[in-house]
Design a protein around this motif. Structure first.
Motif, PDB file in Angstrom:
ATOM      1  N   MET A 223     -13.426   1.941  -2.127  1.00 41.22           N
ATOM      2  CA  MET A 223     -13.068   2.811  -3.249  1.00 41.22           C
ATOM      3  C   MET A 223     -13.077   4.277  -2.823  1.00 41.22           C
ATOM      4  O   MET A 223     -12.163   5.043  -3.191  1.00 41.22           O
ATOM      5  N   LEU A 224     -14.074   4.680  -2.050  1.00 40.99           N
ATOM      6  CA  LEU A 224     -14.140   6.067  -1.597  1.00 40.99           C
ATOM      7  C   LEU A 224     -12.942   6.413  -0.720  1.00 40.99           C
ATOM      8  O   LEU A 224     -12.382   7.514  -0.812  1.00 40.99           O
ATOM      9  N   ILE A 225     -12.521   5.464   0.143  1.00 39.78           N
ATOM     10  CA  ILE A 225     -11.347   5.687   0.988  1.00 39.78           C
ATOM     11  C   ILE A 225     -10.099   5.859   0.122  1.00 39.78           C
ATOM     12  O   ILE A 225      -9.299   6.775   0.313  1.00 39.78           O
ATOM     13  N   ILE A 226      -9.931   4.971  -0.867  1.00 32.99           N
ATOM     14  CA  ILE A 226      -8.731   4.988  -1.709  1.00 32.99           C
ATOM     15  C   ILE A 226      -8.679   6.243  -2.567  1.00 32.99           C
ATOM     16  O   ILE A 226      -7.630   6.899  -2.686  1.00 32.99           O
ATOM     17  N   LEU A 227      -9.806   6.599  -3.188  1.00 32.23           N
ATOM     18  CA  LEU A 227      -9.812   7.782  -4.041  1.00 32.23           C
ATOM     19  C   LEU A 227      -9.568   9.049  -3.229  1.00 32.23           C
ATOM     20  O   LEU A 227      -8.887   9.971  -3.691  1.00 32.23           O
ATOM     21  N   THR A 228     -10.115   9.101  -2.018  1.00 29.58           N
ATOM     22  CA  THR A 228      -9.842  10.255  -1.153  1.00 29.58           C
ATOM     23  C   THR A 228      -8.374  10.279  -0.738  1.00 29.58           C
ATOM     24  O   THR A 228      -7.724  11.327  -0.740  1.00 29.58           O
ATOM     25  N   ALA A 229      -7.849   9.102  -0.395  1.00 26.62           N
ATOM     26  CA  ALA A 229      -6.443   9.022   0.026  1.00 26.62           C
ATOM     27  C   ALA A 229      -5.488   9.382  -1.100  1.00 26.62           C
ATOM     28  O   ALA A 229      -4.352   9.812  -0.844  1.00 26.62           O
ATOM     29  N   SER A 230      -5.920   9.236  -2.347  1.00 22.99           N
ATOM     30  CA  SER A 230      -5.036   9.575  -3.469  1.00 22.99           C
ATOM     31  C   SER A 230      -4.668  11.056  -3.460  1.00 22.99           C
ATOM     32  O   SER A 230      -3.654  11.446  -4.056  1.00 22.99           O
ATOM     33  N   SER A 231      -5.466  11.862  -2.771  1.00 19.32           N
ATOM     34  CA  SER A 231      -5.123  13.280  -2.638  1.00 19.32           C
ATOM     35  C   SER A 231      -3.789  13.460  -1.937  1.00 19.32           C
ATOM     36  O   SER A 231      -3.078  14.450  -2.178  1.00 19.32           O
ATOM     37  N   SER A 232      -3.448  12.502  -1.064  1.00 24.53           N
ATOM     38  CA  SER A 232      -2.166  12.575  -0.355  1.00 24.53           C
ATOM     39  C   SER A 232      -1.001  12.562  -1.329  1.00 24.53           C
ATOM     40  O   SER A 232      -0.009  13.284  -1.143  1.00 24.53           O
ATOM     41  N   LEU A 233      -1.115  11.746  -2.377  1.00 25.52           N
ATOM     42  CA  LEU A 233      -0.041  11.686  -3.364  1.00 25.52           C
ATOM     43  C   LEU A 233       0.093  13.012  -4.098  1.00 25.52           C
ATOM     44  O   LEU A 233       1.214  13.466  -4.366  1.00 25.52           O
ATOM     45  N   TRP A 234      -1.024  13.651  -4.420  1.00 24.14           N
ATOM     46  CA  TRP A 234      -0.952  14.944  -5.108  1.00 24.14           C
ATOM     47  C   TRP A 234      -0.308  15.993  -4.205  1.00 24.14           C
ATOM     48  O   TRP A 234       0.449  16.851  -4.678  1.00 24.14           O
TER      49      TRP A 234
END
Length: 518
Positions: A482-493
């Motif tokens: 979850m921490l990896i995915i939530l951090t990676a979501s910054s890429s979409l922003w």
């Protein structure tokens, strides 16, 4: 580029699995006590983040869908498609649904009907509990889990095909961390791989028990290690051969077969089951689901000291997050040539709508027989286990003598289709040097090796130790994933703000000789 073995990804996962098997064999109670305590501590301290994170990913998917980013093509404007739309959807559907859709959509609503959250004050077996049960099935199996899968898969697809990053989970973090992310690539991939492999082992073990229970209706004798070993060996050989034969042949054909079988099964129950009741309860419960979506999605039970969310919703979010990073590699890999908007429809909207229809049919039928007839499916669930609920339900329908053996075959195919796609991703993940221009049907030795490892671990645990230990190990992977995915979501922003960063240089475009698959 010559592909190479990635030891820092392979060995940590392999050694943790071996250590778990040995520790659980030496002292199962102590092992289960330790893993359960750690699992409970994670769910207790991070329940708010699991709940909030799952809703956030669904909202983010909606934002991306309606943004200008939705028009960008994965792989660039000239990218060719790996798969036709129908094959793409069938693979996505079968990879994410797995066999859980068969057995849990009939068993789980009975749990919620007879054991609703204490803090809600619902009477067990009541009409209110039935509405709660069905709406909860929509929450657990429809839009939210598909958002948890689809968002990281989209990030990986754009990083891999448009940003030309490596075949690695760490590539999803490149827009945020730049080249520094390569230092942590092995650790990030190993963490995600461990969660998935442990999950595959527990799923295969549970699947073997399920198939053995079904086969026991036709074969004399109790379920024993030999019977379980034969079932596991057949499943492993099938999914390894399928994964090794490549995307176009093995995985695509098995997924198409699985999708058609699931469609036939659903149509049969819809026509010959309590059709009107299923439609009425499904529509009413979907309204309850929509009306209470945010309240129920963010329900942690803290105010009323209610443990129900830990047993169900938050536990599910942890499982979906644990599986999502490696599943994202496969789902992202097969999406080349389609736009972001098409990606979100095929990986989130359409499968979620399929799940809603499936739940309306199968969960509705289970609740009907429990509430309106003399068939006590809940007693069967308590006495014999989840797999027997589905068989008992089909005995109440016409042509049971035909459909129950077919159920065994559908369950077998369902296990194989999800396992071969995950084995394909695992093989690629453990192979160094894969790029968007590589032949992605590589890493054959890794696919075979991991198939054997998963099979052996499953057999040992389910035959001599118990599968709960491996299940706990898989669930523990939910927090780092979850921490990896939530951090990676910054890429979409970042890409939402700077979509030009996803432009693929002409010199890096894919070979023109590649044709769209038929």
């Amino acid at each position: 580029m010559r592909e190479q073995f990635r030891p820092l990804v392979f060995w940590p996962t392999f050694l943790v699995l071996v250590a778990a098997v040995i520790a659980s064999y030496i002292d199962l109670d102590a092992f289960l006590g330790a893993t359960s305590a750690l699992n409970d501590a994670i769910l207790d301290r991070f329940s708010w983040l699991f709940s909030l994170g799952s809703v956030y990913l669904l909202v983010l998917a909606v934002v991306v869908y309606f943004s200008p980013l939705g028009r960008i093509r994965i792989g660039g404007d000239q990218a060719t498609r790996l798969l036709t739309p129908l094959r793409w959807f069938s693979i996505t559907l079968c990879t994410t649904l797995a066999v859980g859709v068969l057995f849990w959509t009939t068993a789980e609503p009975l749990y919620h009907l007879m054991g609703p959250p204490a803090s809600l004050g619902l009477e067990e077996g009541s009409s209110e509990a039935a509405l709660f049960s069905m709406s909860t099935m929509f929450l657990h199996w429809a839009f939210t889990p598909y958002a948890i899968y689809a968002v990281p898969a989209l990030i990986f697809a754009l990083a891999f095909y448009n940003r030309r990053q490596r075949f690695s989970i760490s590539s999803m973090l490149e827009p945020l961390l730049g080249e520094r992310v390569k230092r942590f690539a092995g650790l990030i991939d190993a963490l995600a791989l461990y969660a998935l492999v442990a999950g595959m082992a527990s799923t295969l073990g549970t699947g073997a028990l399920t198939l053995a229970g079904g086969a026991g209706q036709y074969i004399d004798g109790d379920t024993n290690p030999v019977r379980l070993g034969v079932i596991i060996a057949i499943i492993v050989v099938t999914f390894v051969i399928s994964a090794a034969s490549g995307l176009q042949r093995g995985i695509a054909r098995l997924s198409s077969l699985n999708a058609w079988l699931l469609l036939a099964l659903g149509l049969f129950v819809f026509v010959f089951g309590p059709t009107v009741f299923m439609l009425q309860l499904g529509v009413e419960s979907f309204g309850v689901y929509l009306d209470n979506f945010f309240t129920r999605s963010l329900f942690t039970g803290a105010a009323g000291d209610d443990q129900w969310p830990y047993w169900w919703s938050i536990f599910y979010w942890a499982i979906w997050f644990a599986w999502a990073p490696v599943a994202a590699l496969f789902l992202g890999k097969i999406s080349r040539g389609y736009t972001v908007r098409e990606f979100l429809r095929v990986n989130l909207l359409y499968p979620a709508l399929f799940a809603v229809i499936w739940i309306t049919i199968f969960s509705g039928a289970a609740l009907y027989f429990q509430m309106r007839t003399g068939v006590d499916l809940h007693a069967i669930l308590d006495d014999r286990g989840i797999e027997h609920v589905l068989y008992a339900l089909f005995r109440e329908l016409p042509l049971a003598v035909v459909w129950i053996p077919l159920l065994l075959f559908i369950a077998y195919i369902s296990y194989v289709t999800v396992a071969d796609s995950n084995t394909d991703a695992i093989g690629n993940l453990c192979t160094r040097g894969l790029t968007a221009d590589s032949d992605l049907n590589t890493g054959l030795p890794m696919k075979v090796l991991w198939g054997v490892i998963v099979g052996v671990v499953s057999w040992v645990m389910v035959s001599f130790v118990g599968i709960d230990g491996v299940k706990m190990l898989s669930n523990l992977g939910g927090l780092p994933a979850m921490l990896i995915i939530l951090t990676a979501s910054s890429s979409l922003w970042i890409w939402l703000k700077y979509p030009e960063r996803l432009s693929v240089p002409t010199s890096s475009s894919l070979p023109s000789s590649e044709k769209e698959a038929n």
